[in-house]
Design a protein around this motif. Structure first.
Motif, PDB file in Angstrom:
ATOM      1  N   ILE A 243       0.830  -1.204   0.000  1.00 60.89           N
ATOM      2  CA  ILE A 243       0.000   0.000   0.000  1.00 60.89           C
ATOM      3  C   ILE A 243       0.865   1.254   0.000  1.00 60.89           C
ATOM      4  O   ILE A 243       0.556   2.243  -0.687  1.00 60.89           O
ATOM      5  CB  ILE A 243      -0.972  -0.013   1.193  1.00 60.89           C
ATOM      6  N   GLN A 244       1.965   1.230   0.749  1.00 61.95           N
ATOM      7  CA  GLN A 244       2.837   2.393   0.815  1.00 61.95           C
ATOM      8  C   GLN A 244       3.450   2.701  -0.541  1.00 61.95           C
ATOM      9  O   GLN A 244       3.604   3.871  -0.923  1.00 61.95           O
ATOM     10  CB  GLN A 244       3.939   2.163   1.862  1.00 61.95           C
ATOM     11  N   ASP A 245       3.808   1.675  -1.289  1.00 56.43           N
ATOM     12  CA  ASP A 245       4.350   1.883  -2.625  1.00 56.43           C
ATOM     13  C   ASP A 245       3.308   2.518  -3.542  1.00 56.43           C
ATOM     14  O   ASP A 245       3.635   3.390  -4.365  1.00 56.43           O
ATOM     15  CB  ASP A 245       4.814   0.548  -3.203  1.00 56.43           C
ATOM     16  N   THR A 246       2.066   2.114  -3.407  1.00 56.09           N
ATOM     17  CA  THR A 246       1.001   2.732  -4.200  1.00 56.09           C
ATOM     18  C   THR A 246       0.814   4.196  -3.837  1.00 56.09           C
ATOM     19  O   THR A 246       0.581   5.049  -4.708  1.00 56.09           O
ATOM     20  CB  THR A 246      -0.319   1.965  -3.989  1.00 56.09           C
ATOM     21  N   PHE A 247       0.945   4.514  -2.556  1.00 62.52           N
ATOM     22  CA  PHE A 247       0.801   5.910  -2.135  1.00 62.52           C
ATOM     23  C   PHE A 247       1.944   6.788  -2.645  1.00 62.52           C
ATOM     24  O   PHE A 247       1.760   7.997  -2.839  1.00 62.52           O
ATOM     25  CB  PHE A 247       0.695   6.000  -0.609  1.00 62.52           C
ATOM     26  N   LEU A 248       3.110   6.219  -2.863  1.00 57.43           N
ATOM     27  CA  LEU A 248       4.194   7.001  -3.468  1.00 57.43           C
ATOM     28  C   LEU A 248       3.821   7.405  -4.893  1.00 57.43           C
ATOM     29  O   LEU A 248       4.080   8.541  -5.314  1.00 57.43           O
ATOM     30  CB  LEU A 248       5.491   6.181  -3.459  1.00 57.43           C
ATOM     31  N   THR A 249       3.220   6.483  -5.637  1.00 56.28           N
ATOM     32  CA  THR A 249       2.751   6.816  -6.989  1.00 56.28           C
ATOM     33  C   THR A 249       1.636   7.859  -6.936  1.00 56.28           C
ATOM     34  O   THR A 249       1.597   8.787  -7.760  1.00 56.28           O
ATOM     35  CB  THR A 249       2.254   5.544  -7.701  1.00 56.28           C
ATOM     36  N   ILE A 250       0.755   7.727  -5.953  1.00 54.89           N
ATOM     37  CA  ILE A 250      -0.326   8.714  -5.808  1.00 54.89           C
ATOM     38  C   ILE A 250       0.236  10.093  -5.477  1.00 54.89           C
ATOM     39  O   ILE A 250      -0.234  11.121  -6.000  1.00 54.89           O
ATOM     40  CB  ILE A 250      -1.311   8.243  -4.720  1.00 54.89           C
ATOM     41  N   LYS A 251       1.257  10.131  -4.630  1.00 54.58           N
ATOM     42  CA  LYS A 251       1.867  11.419  -4.292  1.00 54.58           C
ATOM     43  C   LYS A 251       2.473  12.080  -5.520  1.00 54.58           C
ATOM     44  O   LYS A 251       2.331  13.293  -5.728  1.00 54.58           O
ATOM     45  CB  LYS A 251       2.935  11.204  -3.211  1.00 54.58           C
ATOM     46  N   ASN A 252       3.163  11.300  -6.349  1.00 59.03           N
ATOM     47  CA  ASN A 252       3.732  11.857  -7.580  1.00 59.03           C
ATOM     48  C   ASN A 252       2.625  12.358  -8.510  1.00 59.03           C
ATOM     49  O   ASN A 252       2.783  13.394  -9.174  1.00 59.03           O
ATOM     50  CB  ASN A 252       4.584  10.803  -8.284  1.00 59.03           C
ATOM     51  N   TYR A 253       1.538  11.613  -8.560  1.00 56.45           N
ATOM     52  CA  TYR A 253       0.408  12.036  -9.391  1.00 56.45           C
ATOM     53  C   TYR A 253      -0.176  13.360  -8.895  1.00 56.45           C
ATOM     54  O   TYR A 253      -0.469  14.276  -9.696  1.00 56.45           O
ATOM     55  CB  TYR A 253      -0.667  10.945  -9.395  1.00 56.45           C
ATOM     56  N   GLU A 254      -0.365  13.494  -7.599  1.00 58.54           N
ATOM     57  CA  GLU A 254      -0.933  14.725  -7.054  1.00 58.54           C
ATOM     58  C   GLU A 254       0.003  15.909  -7.260  1.00 58.54           C
ATOM     59  O   GLU A 254      -0.448  17.033  -7.532  1.00 58.54           O
ATOM     60  CB  GLU A 254      -1.251  14.531  -5.569  1.00 58.54           C
ATOM     61  N   ASN A 255       1.306  15.685  -7.121  1.00 63.00           N
ATOM     62  CA  ASN A 255       2.266  16.769  -7.372  1.00 63.00           C
ATOM     63  C   ASN A 255       2.234  17.209  -8.837  1.00 63.00           C
ATOM     64  O   ASN A 255       2.297  18.404  -9.141  1.00 63.00           O
ATOM     65  CB  ASN A 255       3.671  16.323  -6.999  1.00 63.00           C
ATOM     66  N   SER A 256       2.133  16.238  -9.740  1.00 64.92           N
ATOM     67  CA  SER A 256       2.083  16.591 -11.159  1.00 64.92           C
ATOM     68  C   SER A 256       0.783  17.327 -11.494  1.00 64.92           C
ATOM     69  O   SER A 256       0.758  18.197 -12.371  1.00 64.92           O
ATOM     70  CB  SER A 256       2.202  15.323 -12.017  1.00 64.92           C
ATOM     71  N   ARG A 257      -0.293  16.998 -10.790  1.00 63.18           N
ATOM     72  CA  ARG A 257      -1.566  17.709 -11.004  1.00 63.18           C
ATOM     73  C   ARG A 257      -1.445  19.168 -10.582  1.00 63.18           C
ATOM     74  O   ARG A 257      -1.924  20.082 -11.268  1.00 63.18           O
ATOM     75  CB  ARG A 257      -2.662  16.989 -10.217  1.00 63.18           C
TER      76      ARG A 257
END
Length: 371
Positions: A243-257
């Motif tokens: 789950i933590q690895d998925t949240f790292l991808t989500i964080k990158n997505y939110e930053n790019s947004r």
């Protein structure tokens, strides 16, 4: 010593031993013989010989050149005569005019930074200011925000699931620790029963029966403890790795947004501004950057959806297997079915390891999982 000679005065003694003169009457000039001056400082006479027949010349000071080097670890202080060169961690080169020493306090020394590094810092500062401004504007409702409702709902559900699985992991660890303490009690009381057999022969049968019962409970308990340990390991991997690895991808997505929206709003502002030549050129530059940010945002959006899909499949498969194993082990233990418990442990490749009675009973774990 003559009584009329005061401390710190001197008298002249001719080297040929012809006599002694007062210091005020000594012979001077090129023809003057070499003389010996006797000083009386602190009542301790010392004699030094000077040859007055040769002209006086100053001693030669060796020239060590202009040293340069790395002075990164030099202590703080006044380096008014420090040579030019590379001073390590000062942030750049010490500059000075050719042939002139650096003067004054180190704070007055002109420190310059390499242009590429300075340009990178400037660019990083401007970008962070832009993105922070975008976030603040969104919170106060002064700026628009790109929203993907479907993806946002999935992300929020994952956040709630992480909290729930985290609570389950905490309780499973607590259960493991308490049950391990219970097994230690079973082991200790069995040892006491066996010790009392030799001291109370009349209770030998009863003590032996209780010792046997505690031994069976200890053996089956080690099996259940192994199942609990496997369950805890799986939960820990799910919560703190997958789950933590998925949240790292989500964080990158939110930053790019945020980056995408920041440049999008800048373009909208310039389009509504007066169409001067400067604004037109700046608008062209921003459009190029905006397209790059848009591609990055769309790619990370796709990666986030993929990660969420894979996480859902993996979570369902792993947790289904682990919950079945945990339930079967608990039922077999509390029903006293040691054979069934052994079958469950063999099916899921769980191996237990028992500490010898002479070993340390305070060991955190006596389990070894068969990989």
């Amino acid at each position: 010593m003559p009584s009329n000679t005061s401390m710190g005065s001197y008298v002249d003694v001719n080297l040929d031993g012809s006599g002694m003169n007062n210091g005020s009457d000594h012979v001077t000039g090129a023809s003057a013989p070499a003389q010996k001056y006797v000083t009386f400082d602190d009542d301790i006479p010392s004699t030094r010989t000077y040859d007055n027949s040769q002209p006086f010349t100053a001693p030669t000071v060796p020239n060590y050149g202009n040293p340069t080097g790395n002075y990164g670890n030099a202590p703080s202080g006044n380096y008014s005569n420090a040579p030019s060169g590379n001073y390590g961690n000062t942030g750049g080169m010490v500059t000075q005019n050719a042939g002139q020493p650096v003067t004054g306090h180190p704070q007055n020394v002109c420190l310059t930074m390499e242009p590429p590094k300075l340009e990178q810092i400037k660019k990083w500062t401007v970008q962070n200011y832009k993105f922070t401004k975008q976030l603040v504007s969104e919170k106060f409702g002064h700026s628009t925000k790109t929203v993907d409702k479907e993806l946002d709902v999935r992300i929020e559900e994952l956040r709630l699931s992480k909290v729930q699985y985290g609570n389950m992991l905490r309780e499973a660890r607590s259960m493991y620790a308490r049950f391990e303490a219970l097994l230690t009690t079973h082991r200790n009381i069995r040892a006491q029963f066996q010790t009392l057999i030799s001291h109370a022969p009349e209770l030998q049968d009863q003590l032996q029966a209780n010792a046997t019962t505690q031994s069976i409970l200890e053996k089956n308990g080690e099996g259940l403890l192994g199942a609990i340990k496997t369950f805890v390991d799986s939960l820990n991997t799910l919560v703190n790795v997958t789950i933590q690895d998925t949240f790292l991808t989500i964080k990158n997505y939110e930053n790019s947004r945020v980056e995408y929206d920041a440049y999008r709003n800048d373009i909208n502002t310039l389009q509504n501004a007066p169409q001067t030549e400067s604004n037109k050129n700046k608008l062209l530059e921003l459009q190029v950057i905006f397209e790059n940010r848009k591609e990055k945002w769309e790619k990370l959006k796709s990666d986030t959806n993929t990660k969420l899909d894979l996480l859902g499949e993996n979570r369902s498969m792993v947790m289904k297997s682990q919950l079945e194993m945990f339930n079967s082990a608990v039922i077999a233990y509390f029903s006293g079915n040691g054979d069934k418990l052994s079958e469950v442990l063999a099916e899921y490749h769980i191996k237990t390891k028992k500490i010898s009675d002479e070993g340390d009973t305070t060991t955190n774990s006596f389990l070894a999982r068969n990989e």
